[in-house]
Write a protein that holds these residues in place. Structure first.
Motif, mmCIF file in Angstrom:
data_model
loop_
_atom_site.group_PDB
_atom_site.id
_atom_site.type_symbol
_atom_site.label_atom_id
_atom_site.label_comp_id
_atom_site.label_asym_id
_atom_site.label_seq_id
_atom_site.Cartn_x
_atom_site.Cartn_y
_atom_site.Cartn_z
ATOM 1 N N GLN A 119 2.436 -7.464 -1.480
ATOM 2 C CA GLN A 119 2.095 -8.403 -2.552
ATOM 3 C C GLN A 119 2.984 -9.640 -2.553
ATOM 4 O OE1 GLN A 119 2.388 -5.786 -6.074
ATOM 5 N NE2 GLN A 119 0.355 -6.567 -6.623
ATOM 6 N N ILE A 130 3.240 0.872 5.693
ATOM 7 C CA ILE A 130 1.918 1.487 5.483
ATOM 8 C C ILE A 130 1.335 1.970 6.813
ATOM 9 C CG2 ILE A 130 -0.454 1.048 4.756
ATOM 10 C CD1 ILE A 130 1.557 1.327 2.475
ATOM 11 N N LEU A 179 3.675 -1.327 -0.399
ATOM 12 C CA LEU A 179 2.556 -2.058 -1.002
ATOM 13 C C LEU A 179 3.055 -3.218 -1.866
ATOM 14 C CD1 LEU A 179 0.311 0.990 -1.913
ATOM 15 C CD2 LEU A 179 -0.217 -0.768 -0.232
ATOM 16 N N ARG A 180 4.165 -3.008 -2.554
ATOM 17 C CA ARG A 180 4.750 -4.117 -3.319
ATOM 18 C C ARG A 180 5.187 -5.225 -2.364
ATOM 19 N NH1 ARG A 180 2.442 -2.839 -7.899
ATOM 20 N NH2 ARG A 180 3.391 -1.069 -8.991
#
Length: 361
Positions: A253, A267, A249-250
């Motif tokens: 970003q 993911i 998830l980082r």
């Protein structure tokens, strides 16, 4: 089996007693708190008076940490021809029984795979075990008589016998029962101090994930303290996935295209493995899982609405395979998801519309 003594009249013990009474077995009840045994007796689970002589079977329904001492005392008193427990952990209590010098030829460890979020005798029901797996863990020392008594108990409770090794059982329940309880509690704990505006957005997904987080903490402390190693092993694997998910998830970003691509792949991998695992969960009546079509119907929150929709589905000749209800936030209405065979969905949709129901996509 004509007579039985149930020691421990909480949810499991009272439910077993109610099932046995309904099948004509004479049941006696005992609990370290006599008032709890009297409550179970008042519910029709048997007699809170001691048996006049030896019974056929003693069912020990106490927390795992107390199984060995309770069963050892029962054998010392010569209460029955056979003895079993229904604790959710099997290897530890058996080792404790060996250390106490109990007669293991007249004992078998068992575990009915059933339960509720509520505890105590008032939560007991005669049908708690119907259709549910009931694990038996015999060894080379287990006598034929006690094995037959255990099988008879399972049949009287209308459960499905499953034979397993005790250590294998403990690893299995760590995966399918004990770890999910902790994970559900961890997710629910995030809501404790959340903003009210966030909590008001709770939908069916969070309700599904946190349902078992409402379970009795004391009961789960007893269970987890008796099976810490296997649960820790599964949680370690979950922790690895969590760490990977955070990193992925980082990456999503990041302004770096490669990192975003790697994050998306991470993911997606978790989601796909989740799909594959979910597909292995047994379906209706323990059969292979099937894909059903969902017919979603808007329903008002008033008496008789569910009965009416089921009656209308029956009149249309459609069998409802499963059902879920999503409650609308701030409205006296909800959405009922009727799961049916795919071929039946169009006909049911048409029939319900003709009867005035609002069908939602």
């Amino acid at each position: 089996m004509r007579t039985a003594l149930v020691i421990g009249t909480g949810l499991m013990g009272t439910s077993a007693a109610l099932a046995l009474v309904s099948r004509g077995v004479e049941v006696y009840l005992e609990d370290h708190d006599p008032s709890v045994a009297r409550t179970a007796a008042a519910l029709g689970a048997g007699s809170a008076l001691p048996p006049e002589g030896q019974v056929d079977l003693v069912v020990v329904a106490v927390p795992p940490a107390h199984v060995a001492a309770t069963l050892s005392d029962a054998q010392r008193r010569g209460l029955a021809r056979g003895y079993l427990d229904v604790a959710s952990v099997k290897a530890g209590p058996r080792r404790d029984l060996q250390a106490l010098g109990c007669d293991l030829s007249r004992y078998i460890g068992t575990h009915p795979m059933a339960g509720r979020e509520r505890s105590g005798p008032l939560a007991g029901t005669a049908d708690l075990f119907e259709g549910r797996p009931w694990v038996l863990t015999p060894t080379r020392e287990t006598g034929t008589e006690v094995l037959n008594l255990a099988l008879e108990l399972v049949a009287l409770c209308r459960a499905v016998p499953v034979v397993m090794d005790a250590d294998e059982h403990d690893r299995a329940v760590a995966l399918v029962s004990h770890t999910p309880q902790l994970v559900s509690s961890m997710v629910a704990a995030r809501l404790q101090h959340a903003e009210d505006t966030a909590v008001r957005l709770c939908g069916q997904g969070i309700r599904d994930v946190t349902r078992i987080a409402g379970s009795e903490p004391g009961m789960w402390m007893d269970i987890l303290a008796a099976n810490p190693g296997p649960v820790a092993d599964v949680l370690a694997e979950v922790a690895t996935d969590l760490t990977g998910a955070v990193e992925a998830l980082r990456g999503l970003q990041s302004a770096d295209e490669d990192k975003r691509r790697t994050g998306a792949a991470g993911i997606e991998d978790i989601l796909l493995r989740g799909n594959a695992g979910r597909d292995r969960v047994p379906g209706k009546h323990g059969t292979a899982p099937k894909a059903y079509e969902v017919v979603a119907v808007l329903i008002g929150d008033q008496p008789g609405e569910l009965a009416r929709i089921f009656a209308d589905a029956g009149a249309a000749g459609v069998n409802i395979e499963d059902v879920r209800i999503e409650h609308s936030t701030g409205q006296q209405a909800g959405r009922v998801q009727l799961m049916v065979e795919p071929a039946a969905a169009p006909g049911l949709t048409s029939a319900l519309r003709d009867r005035g129901w609002s069908i939602r996509s």
